[in-house]
Design a protein around this motif. Structure first.
Motif, PDB file in Angstrom:
ATOM      1  N   THR A 160      38.076  37.922  37.293  1.00 52.18           N
ATOM      2  CA  THR A 160      39.257  37.129  36.939  1.00 52.18           C
ATOM      3  C   THR A 160      38.848  35.927  36.084  1.00 52.18           C
ATOM      4  O   THR A 160      39.470  35.647  35.048  1.00 52.18           O
ATOM      5  N   ALA A 161      37.814  35.223  36.500  1.00 53.49           N
ATOM      6  CA  ALA A 161      37.338  34.067  35.736  1.00 53.49           C
ATOM      7  C   ALA A 161      36.840  34.490  34.354  1.00 53.49           C
ATOM      8  O   ALA A 161      37.119  33.819  33.352  1.00 53.49           O
ATOM      9  N   ASP A 162      36.126  35.609  34.285  1.00 48.12           N
ATOM     10  CA  ASP A 162      35.625  36.102  32.998  1.00 48.12           C
ATOM     11  C   ASP A 162      36.777  36.468  32.060  1.00 48.12           C
ATOM     12  O   ASP A 162      36.709  36.234  30.851  1.00 48.12           O
ATOM     13  N   MET A 163      37.841  37.039  32.623  1.00 43.16           N
ATOM     14  CA  MET A 163      38.996  37.424  31.816  1.00 43.16           C
ATOM     15  C   MET A 163      39.673  36.179  31.218  1.00 43.16           C
ATOM     16  O   MET A 163      40.064  36.174  30.058  1.00 43.16           O
ATOM     17  N   PHE A 164      39.815  35.107  32.013  1.00 41.32           N
ATOM     18  CA  PHE A 164      40.380  33.860  31.488  1.00 41.32           C
ATOM     19  C   PHE A 164      39.511  33.296  30.371  1.00 41.32           C
ATOM     20  O   PHE A 164      40.011  32.829  29.359  1.00 41.32           O
ATOM     21  N   ASP A 165      38.218  33.356  30.561  1.00 38.80           N
ATOM     22  CA  ASP A 165      37.301  32.827  29.546  1.00 38.80           C
ATOM     23  C   ASP A 165      37.383  33.643  28.261  1.00 38.80           C
ATOM     24  O   ASP A 165      37.453  33.092  27.153  1.00 38.80           O
ATOM     25  N   GLU A 166      37.415  34.959  28.403  1.00 36.18           N
ATOM     26  CA  GLU A 166      37.443  35.845  27.235  1.00 36.18           C
ATOM     27  C   GLU A 166      38.767  35.767  26.479  1.00 36.18           C
ATOM     28  O   GLU A 166      38.796  35.646  25.258  1.00 36.18           O
ATOM     29  N   LEU A 167      39.876  35.833  27.199  1.00 33.30           N
ATOM     30  CA  LEU A 167      41.190  35.882  26.541  1.00 33.30           C
ATOM     31  C   LEU A 167      41.714  34.510  26.118  1.00 33.30           C
ATOM     32  O   LEU A 167      42.412  34.388  25.113  1.00 33.30           O
ATOM     33  N   TRP A 168      41.415  33.469  26.908  1.00 37.20           N
ATOM     34  CA  TRP A 168      42.026  32.172  26.671  1.00 37.20           C
ATOM     35  C   TRP A 168      41.017  31.050  26.450  1.00 37.20           C
ATOM     36  O   TRP A 168      41.419  29.890  26.308  1.00 37.20           O
TER      37      TRP A 168
ATOM     38  N   VAL B 224      49.229  33.765  38.489  1.00 36.87           N
ATOM     39  CA  VAL B 224      48.994  34.968  37.695  1.00 36.87           C
ATOM     40  C   VAL B 224      47.579  34.945  37.156  1.00 36.87           C
ATOM     41  O   VAL B 224      46.963  33.890  37.023  1.00 36.87           O
ATOM     42  N   ASP B 225      47.080  36.138  36.821  1.00 31.33           N
ATOM     43  CA  ASP B 225      45.751  36.218  36.204  1.00 31.33           C
ATOM     44  C   ASP B 225      45.892  36.070  34.688  1.00 31.33           C
ATOM     45  O   ASP B 225      46.972  35.781  34.176  1.00 31.33           O
ATOM     46  N   ALA B 226      44.830  36.277  33.962  1.00 31.04           N
ATOM     47  CA  ALA B 226      44.816  36.054  32.512  1.00 31.04           C
ATOM     48  C   ALA B 226      45.731  37.007  31.754  1.00 31.04           C
ATOM     49  O   ALA B 226      46.121  36.732  30.625  1.00 31.04           O
ATOM     50  N   LYS B 227      46.090  38.127  32.362  1.00 33.11           N
ATOM     51  CA  LYS B 227      46.984  39.093  31.720  1.00 33.11           C
ATOM     52  C   LYS B 227      48.409  38.999  32.256  1.00 33.11           C
ATOM     53  O   LYS B 227      49.195  39.919  32.100  1.00 33.11           O
TER      54      LYS B 227
ATOM     55  N   GLU C  25      35.437  40.465  42.259  1.00 36.11           N
ATOM     56  CA  GLU C  25      36.808  40.444  41.719  1.00 36.11           C
ATOM     57  C   GLU C  25      37.181  39.053  41.214  1.00 36.11           C
ATOM     58  O   GLU C  25      37.821  38.907  40.169  1.00 36.11           O
ATOM     59  N   TRP C  26      36.786  38.013  41.952  1.00 41.85           N
ATOM     60  CA  TRP C  26      37.060  36.650  41.499  1.00 41.85           C
ATOM     61  C   TRP C  26      36.306  36.356  40.199  1.00 41.85           C
ATOM     62  O   TRP C  26      36.849  35.722  39.291  1.00 41.85           O
ATOM     63  N   GLN C  27      35.083  36.833  40.110  1.00 40.85           N
ATOM     64  CA  GLN C  27      34.293  36.614  38.897  1.00 40.85           C
ATOM     65  C   GLN C  27      34.928  37.328  37.706  1.00 40.85           C
ATOM     66  O   GLN C  27      34.977  36.789  36.596  1.00 40.85           O
TER      67      GLN C  27
END
Length: 174
Positions: free
Chosen positions: A110-118, A159-162, A106-108
């Motif tokens: 979250t990190a992948d989402m930040f990398d992809e979106l931002w 907050v997360d990336a979304k 789950e942490w990974q």
């Protein structure tokens, strides 16, 4: 509230800060926790009325006195209603909507989402805080005094990336 609903959905949304379907869904989640029984002395305030007062307060920051005139509820009752409804919302919804990652996977994600979106690699959350001004309790005058030169309680959120809340902390001293 009943007079506002059928006439104009936009006015209802402006008044409580959410549309009717979202309001009804939230009310269905918490109504058992905020329902009071009528007594011989007085008729209780409905769960819908309690939720409306609380949402109006949270959306506008109106004073209890102003809300008292608007809803025809005594100021001391409003303070109890707002605390009770906020507690019910937290208790009922926290496990469903406020969930921090617990596993490495789950942490990974979250990190992948930040990398992809931002394009922000290895980020696990974005954090911000706010000092909410308060009148300090008499027993702890300097305990709530902050570097900004007023008494406050600190609200922190991650907050997360979304922009979904994953962690919050409310009530840290100034």
């Amino acid at each position: 509230m009943n007079k506002m609903e059928p006439e104009d959905p936009n006015e209802f949304c402006n008044f409580v800060g959410m549309d009717k379907s979202c309001y009804d869904k939230l009310l269905s989640f918490i109504s058992d926790n905020i329902c009071h029984k009528d007594t011989v002395m007085k008729e209780s305030i409905s769960p819908s009325g309690r939720l409306a007062v609380t949402l109006r307060f949270l959306a506008t920051g109106e004073s209890y006195k102003s809300l008292s005139f608007l809803h025809r509820i005594f100021v001391p009752s409003i303070s109890h209603i707002i605390m009770q409804v906020c507690t019910a919302i937290r208790d009922v919804l926290k496990d469903k909507y406020l969930k921090a990652p617990t596993t490495e996977r789950e942490w990974q994600l979250t990190a992948d989402m930040f990398d992809e979106l931002w394009q922000f690699p290895n980020c696990l959350g974005a954090m911000d805080g706010k000092h909410v001004a308060i009148a300090a309790p008499r027993s702890a005058d300097s305990l709530y005094y902050n570097y900004k030169k007023f008494n406050s309680i600190v609200l922190l959120a991650i907050v997360d990336a979304k922009y979904w809340f994953s962690l919050i902390d409310i009530g840290c001293n100034g």
